[in-house]
Design an enzyme around this catalytic site. Structure first.
Site, PDB file in Angstrom:
ATOM      1  N   ASP A  15       0.631  -1.166   0.002  1.00 38.81           N
ATOM      2  CA  ASP A  15      -0.054  -0.024   0.147  1.00 38.81           C
ATOM      3  C   ASP A  15       0.760   1.219   0.053  1.00 38.81           C
ATOM      4  OD1 ASP A  15      -2.132  -1.701   0.362  1.00 38.81           O
ATOM      5  OD2 ASP A  15      -2.123  -1.568   2.401  1.00 38.81           O
ATOM      6  N   GLU A 183     -11.231   0.438  -4.229  1.00 37.51           N
ATOM      7  CA  GLU A 183     -10.685   1.031  -3.132  1.00 37.51           C
ATOM      8  C   GLU A 183      -9.507   1.706  -3.240  1.00 37.51           C
ATOM      9  OE1 GLU A 183      -9.599  -2.440  -0.552  1.00 37.51           O
ATOM     10  OE2 GLU A 183      -8.944  -3.322  -2.714  1.00 37.51           O
TER      11      GLU A 183
END
Length: 530
Positions: A15, A183
């Site tokens: 991430d 997302e």
């Protein structure tokens, strides 16, 4: 020209969120239940990266959070002379329910001190900040929907942040929805367009990056007609799999770069297992004649190498290390703990100079106080060694070297004692709800040297006496492939660690000592020789 070799951040570093401030590039990565939280990486050339430290360290406590809970998807940005760091803390996951708190901290320096956290609400996760050139500040994130008859991912929502009042506006609007999972949103103002970078398909084999754009920040957003900017879903043989969840950064010369996560799976019986976790990679991107984001090399597959301005070549294999525990405190850039820091009485570097004394803690099932330090494994072939001094007098006093994924996935070379076998060594394996133990092996006299040997999907162990160059195999080949995101039926998001631990299940103050730790990458050693 310099050569970037992917991954630029090897091992469990998912991430990525990137920002450039002056000549420095900084990447923040997720840490989930591990402490310290939010790992910060630094580079001046995009080729060579170092771990700068962590944003959430002293006093940060995640005790009680579930496996693969904790700190998700940090967002690192810079505005008005401050670094801004948004992050989510996932406190519980149960069926359709998620309990999540989102926060913002700021600092003048990337090294801190960071401000007290501002609570941003609990509507979802993957919150990122967009600092509009018009001077306003915005949060874009995922709206979670707990209703069982509705899609859990309720869309991407936009909400204004009011820095003078240290609060959000309280009004969020959905700016983008798709029939599939989306997302990890990030907003950019480039020319006359707001570009919405989106992570799609879930963070597994179908992961991808897509984009939408609008001339107004609140939309409507037009979806790119090309299905993906980046994905590996259609090419299971590529070395970089699960490519997705990225952010853009512009170099001083005006080029655009994309950081993203990916994994390098190992194979077991023809199936892929990402034991190293999700790693961080870098790609060059351009905007085509219609203004849409594209990979510079064309197509939608991640490149293993790319050229950037400058000099130097990235490392083809991670560097190992040697640790003699002769510093005043543990180096948290190298070592992690679970959920909270270990105090100086639990991880004692002064009682026996040159050794780490771990006061035994809870079992591997605990979400509270385990006595364990671990380091990321960055390559599929690795050898970890440590010398252990542990004299058990009870079946509930245990110590040794461990390969760790989470509380339901670990393989432990364990020093123990029982009435039938005396002091001995055995391998204990946790796979889901099942724990198995190997037959006991007689331990060498005195301190014990332990060796963990990772070879792709397989893990082997050996022991030796201090001063003896002959290593003795602990029988068995153990399933390192189970220590991965892809094993089992639960969503798991971390990666493989090696480390040391001590358990004192009766809480009597028992401890174990460790020294001469090393981690080497490349061809694994054979037991029986040094």
């Amino acid at each position: 020209m310099a050569v970037v070799r992917n991954p630029i951040l090897r091992g469990f570093n998912p991430d990525p969120s990137i920002v450039r401030v002056g000549d420095g590039y900084f990447i923040a990565t997720s840490t989930f239940e591990f402490h310290p939280a939010v790992r910060i990486h630094h580079s001046t050339d995009l080729v060579h990266w170092t771990v700068r430290g962590h944003a959430l360290d002293e006093g940060f406590d995640l005790r009680g959070v579930p496996d693969s809970g904790g700190v998700w998807a940090p967002s690192l940005s810079h505005s008005n002379g401050l670094f801004w760091l948004a992050y989510s803390v996932v406190r519980s996951v149960d069926g359709d329910d998620k309990d999540i708190d989102n926060y913002l901290v700021t600092a003048e320096s990337i090294d801190g001190p960071w401000s007290a956290p501002v609570h941003l609400g609990s509507r979802g996760f993957d919150f990122s900040f967009f600092h509009d050139p018009d001077g306003t500040h915005w949060i874009v994130g995922v709206q979670w929907d707990q209703r069982p008859e509705h899609p859990s991912f309720g869309g991407l929502v936009l909400e204004q942040y009011l820095p003078d009042e240290s609060r959000t506006s309280g009004t969020a609007i959905v700016i983008h929805q798709e029939s599939t999972l989306v997302e990890g949103p990030n907003l950019y103002r480039i020319g006359d367009w707001y570009h919405l970078l989106i992570a799609a398909g879930g963070t597994g084999w179908n992961h991808a990056i897509t984009v939408a754009r609008s001339r107004e920040i609140a939309g409507p957003y037009e979806r790119d007609t090309q299905p993906f900017v980046l994905t590996s879903r259609d090419a299971p043989g590529l070395p970089l799999q699960k490519a997705g969840h990225g952010e853009l950064v512009q170099t001083p010369s005006g080029e655009w770069m994309l950081v993203h996560l990916a994994s390098r799976p190992t194979l077991h019986l023809g199936e892929r297992y990402s034991t190293l976790g999700r790693e961080t990679c870098l790609q060059r991107v351009v905007f085509d004649e219609k203004g849409w984001l594209r990979l510079a090399q064309g197509g939608h597959h991640a490149a293993l190498e790319l050229e950037v301005e400058g000099q130097g070549v990235g490392r083809p294999v991670a560097s190992g290390f040697a640790e003699s525990f002769d510093a005043a405190q543990l180096d948290s850039r190298r070592w992690s703990t679970l959920r909270t820091a270990l105090d100086r009485d639990t991880a004692d570097l002064t009682a026996r100079p040159g050794w780490l004394r771990l006061r035994g803690g809870h079992s591997p099932a605990s979400v509270f106080d385990q006595s364990m330090i671990v380091t990321r494994v960055e390559e599929h072939r690795a050898t970890f060694e440590v010398t252990v001094d542990a004299e058990s007098t009870s079946t509930r006093e245990l110590a040794g070297a461990i390969a760790w994924y989470d509380r339901s996935g670990w393989i432990w070379l364990q020093l123990g004692w029982d009435a039938d076998n005396g002091r001995h060594v055995r391998v204990v394996v946790r796979d889901g709800a099942r724990t198995t133990r190997s037959a006991p092996v007689a331990r060498p006299d005195g301190d014990v040297r332990m060796r963990l040997m990772l070879d792709g999907p397989d893990l082997r162990f050996a022991v030796a006496a201090v001063g003896d160059d002959h290593w003795t195999d602990v029988p068995g080949v153990h399933p390192a492939w189970t220590l991965s995101d892809d094993h089992g039926d639960r969503l798991r998001f971390t990666g493989l660690f090696f480390g040391v631990r001590a358990d004192d299940l009766d809480g009597r103050g028992w401890s174990a000592d460790f020294t001469d730790v090393s981690l080497r990458y490349g061809e694994t050693d054979s037991a029986g020789e040094d």
